[in-house]
Scaffold this motif. Structure first.
Motif, PDB file in Angstrom:
ATOM      1  N   ALA A  89      -6.534  24.075  25.665  1.00 43.16           N
ATOM      2  CA  ALA A  89      -6.303  22.685  25.230  1.00 43.16           C
ATOM      3  C   ALA A  89      -5.125  22.541  24.509  1.00 43.16           C
ATOM      4  N   LYS A  90      -3.799  23.215  24.840  1.00 45.36           N
ATOM      5  CA  LYS A  90      -2.493  23.039  24.180  1.00 45.36           C
ATOM      6  C   LYS A  90      -1.706  21.996  24.461  1.00 45.36           C
ATOM      7  N   ASP A  91      -1.903  21.167  25.457  1.00 49.08           N
ATOM      8  CA  ASP A  91      -1.092  20.001  26.044  1.00 49.08           C
ATOM      9  C   ASP A  91      -2.022  18.574  25.986  1.00 49.08           C
ATOM     10  N   PRO A  92      -1.521  17.677  25.905  1.00 51.23           N
ATOM     11  CA  PRO A  92      -2.095  16.349  25.738  1.00 51.23           C
ATOM     12  C   PRO A  92      -3.062  16.180  26.856  1.00 51.23           C
ATOM     13  N   VAL A  93      -2.717  16.655  28.125  1.00 51.22           N
ATOM     14  CA  VAL A  93      -3.612  16.405  29.103  1.00 51.22           C
ATOM     15  C   VAL A  93      -4.828  17.052  29.236  1.00 51.22           C
ATOM     16  N   SER A  94      -4.683  18.565  28.783  1.00 51.07           N
ATOM     17  CA  SER A  94      -6.084  19.557  28.771  1.00 51.07           C
ATOM     18  C   SER A  94      -6.614  18.866  27.625  1.00 51.07           C
ATOM     19  N   LEU A 136      -7.229  19.167  17.441  1.00 52.77           N
ATOM     20  CA  LEU A 136      -8.038  18.526  18.453  1.00 52.77           C
ATOM     21  C   LEU A 136      -9.543  18.756  17.895  1.00 52.77           C
ATOM     22  N   ALA A 137      -9.846  19.933  17.223  1.00 53.31           N
ATOM     23  CA  ALA A 137     -11.136  19.939  16.735  1.00 53.31           C
ATOM     24  C   ALA A 137     -11.514  19.076  15.651  1.00 53.31           C
ATOM     25  N   GLY A 138     -10.598  18.383  14.971  1.00 55.41           N
ATOM     26  CA  GLY A 138     -10.776  17.576  13.858  1.00 55.41           C
ATOM     27  C   GLY A 138     -11.212  16.127  14.480  1.00 55.41           C
ATOM     28  N   HIS A 139     -10.460  15.706  15.525  1.00 49.15           N
ATOM     29  CA  HIS A 139     -10.785  14.521  16.468  1.00 49.15           C
ATOM     30  C   HIS A 139     -12.264  14.626  16.853  1.00 49.15           C
ATOM     31  N   PHE A 195     -27.488  19.199  21.295  1.00 48.93           N
ATOM     32  CA  PHE A 195     -27.702  19.158  19.745  1.00 48.93           C
ATOM     33  C   PHE A 195     -26.380  19.520  19.071  1.00 48.93           C
ATOM     34  N   ALA A 196     -25.682  20.303  19.556  1.00 53.38           N
ATOM     35  CA  ALA A 196     -24.242  20.665  18.784  1.00 53.38           C
ATOM     36  C   ALA A 196     -23.419  21.382  19.712  1.00 53.38           C
ATOM     37  N   MET A 197     -22.147  21.891  19.663  1.00 55.56           N
ATOM     38  CA  MET A 197     -21.543  22.529  20.416  1.00 55.56           C
ATOM     39  C   MET A 197     -20.599  23.465  19.698  1.00 55.56           C
ATOM     40  N   VAL A 198     -20.143  24.562  20.360  1.00 61.68           N
ATOM     41  CA  VAL A 198     -19.201  25.660  19.934  1.00 61.68           C
ATOM     42  C   VAL A 198     -17.983  25.272  20.556  1.00 61.68           C
ATOM     43  N   LEU A 199     -16.998  25.308  19.565  1.00 61.11           N
ATOM     44  CA  LEU A 199     -15.628  24.863  20.211  1.00 61.11           C
ATOM     45  C   LEU A 199     -14.587  26.148  19.766  1.00 61.11           C
ATOM     46  N   GLU A 200     -14.103  26.698  20.696  1.00 64.08           N
ATOM     47  CA  GLU A 200     -13.290  28.135  20.676  1.00 64.08           C
ATOM     48  C   GLU A 200     -11.946  28.135  21.042  1.00 64.08           C
ATOM     49  N   ASN A 240     -11.381  22.257  10.150  1.00 62.60           N
ATOM     50  CA  ASN A 240     -11.722  20.846  10.416  1.00 62.60           C
ATOM     51  C   ASN A 240     -12.698  20.788  11.262  1.00 62.60           C
ATOM     52  N   CYS A 241     -13.812  21.469  11.276  1.00 59.23           N
ATOM     53  CA  CYS A 241     -15.209  21.504  12.038  1.00 59.23           C
ATOM     54  C   CYS A 241     -16.361  21.218  11.227  1.00 59.23           C
TER      55      CYS A 241
END
Length: 272
Positions: free
Chosen positions: A158-163, A191-194, A180-185, A211-212
């Motif tokens: 997810a390095k570009d706006p589209v992804s 993006l994580a903050g959003h 109930f939750a998600m891992v973001l790797e 920012n998680c």
């Protein structure tokens, strides 16, 4: 600890902590360290079983290791960390009934309180919805998904706006499906903050910045036990080097004439 407690933690601003374990010994260490969640991750395929990826680990192997982790927990049940176990590759991608049977098998025969699975393709979202309806708590996983290594590699995602917009939509789908939750790797911190602000469920990052709502790490990486470290998880201890040196010293001591195997002290003149 229950899955529902994590949403309460997010609402109160308490940081959620999650560490992996793969057997009774590692589970005991993680529990004593005070983690909120013990993840029996399919990373045990590499950490414990010697595979190059997570793909070869089977459902029965995940159950065996989950049971071992549960046996390693010693606190009263109400004080134990929440145990989450990974659904391995091809245990949930081959139809709803098979996915329910796999998740139910893991929870029925261990103390795990939920399962984690990767991705947000329409088929996966349907699986999540079915599992949740059947009373099985589900944790999602987006960004770098190791079970998709042949397609995505281990690169930052997810390095570009589209992804990034695609991932935001996927995260919303997982929340709607009942995770109930998600891992973001391994995604950008912004993006994580959003996502943390957009979602009512906790976002637990690994290589996604601070920012998680919480952080997860592979315990063996933090302890420096693995030969190679991921770029987003530096070792806090040179565990592999220290362990090898301690064992080498013991072996040298035993080779000395008249060595006492019960002593913890090296012989005079030893470098150990």
């Amino acid at each position: 600890m229950r899955a529902s407690d994590l949403i309460r933690f997010k609402q109160s601003g308490r940081t959620i902590t999650m560490l992996t374990a793969w057997d009774a010994l590692s589970a005991s260490v993680v529990e004593e360290a005070g983690a909120d969640i013990v993840l029996v991750g399919d990373s045990l395929a590499m950490v414990s079983l010697g595979h190059a990826t997570t793909l070869p680990v089977t459902l029965e192997q995940m159950l065996l290791h989950t049971q071992a982790v549960c046996r390693g927990l010693s606190k009263p049940p109400s004080e134990q960390p929440l145990v989450i176990t990974d659904l391995p590759f091809l245990s949930y991608q081959c139809g709803l009934d098979r996915a329910v049977a796999a998740a139910g098998h893991l929870l029925k025969h261990s103390c795990a309180g939920g399962v984690k699975l990767e991705g947000a393709e329409p088929e996966v979202v349907q699986v999540i919805e079915r599992l949740v309806r059947m009373g099985i708590p589900v944790m999602g996983h987006l960004g770098l998904t190791p079970q998709s290594v042949h397609q995505l590699g281990y690169r930052r995602q997810a390095k570009d706006p589209v992804s990034q917009e695609r991932l935001r939509l996927q995260a919303s789908e997982l929340e709607k499906a009942g995770c109930f939750a998600m891992v973001l790797e391994h995604v950008p911190e912004a993006l994580a903050g959003h996502l943390r602000r957009d979602l009512a469920i906790p976002v637990i990052g690994i290589g996604a910045g601070q920012n998680c709502d919480g952080q997860v790490s592979v315990t063996a990486d933090l302890l420096g036990l693995t030969p190679r470290q991921p770029p987003f998880s530096p070792a806090r201890l040179e565990g592999r080097t220290l362990g090898i040196e301690a064992l080498r010293c013991w072996l040298e001591e035993q080779r000395q004439p008249g060595a006492d195997p019960t002593t913890a002290q090296p012989p005079p003149g030893s470098d150990c």
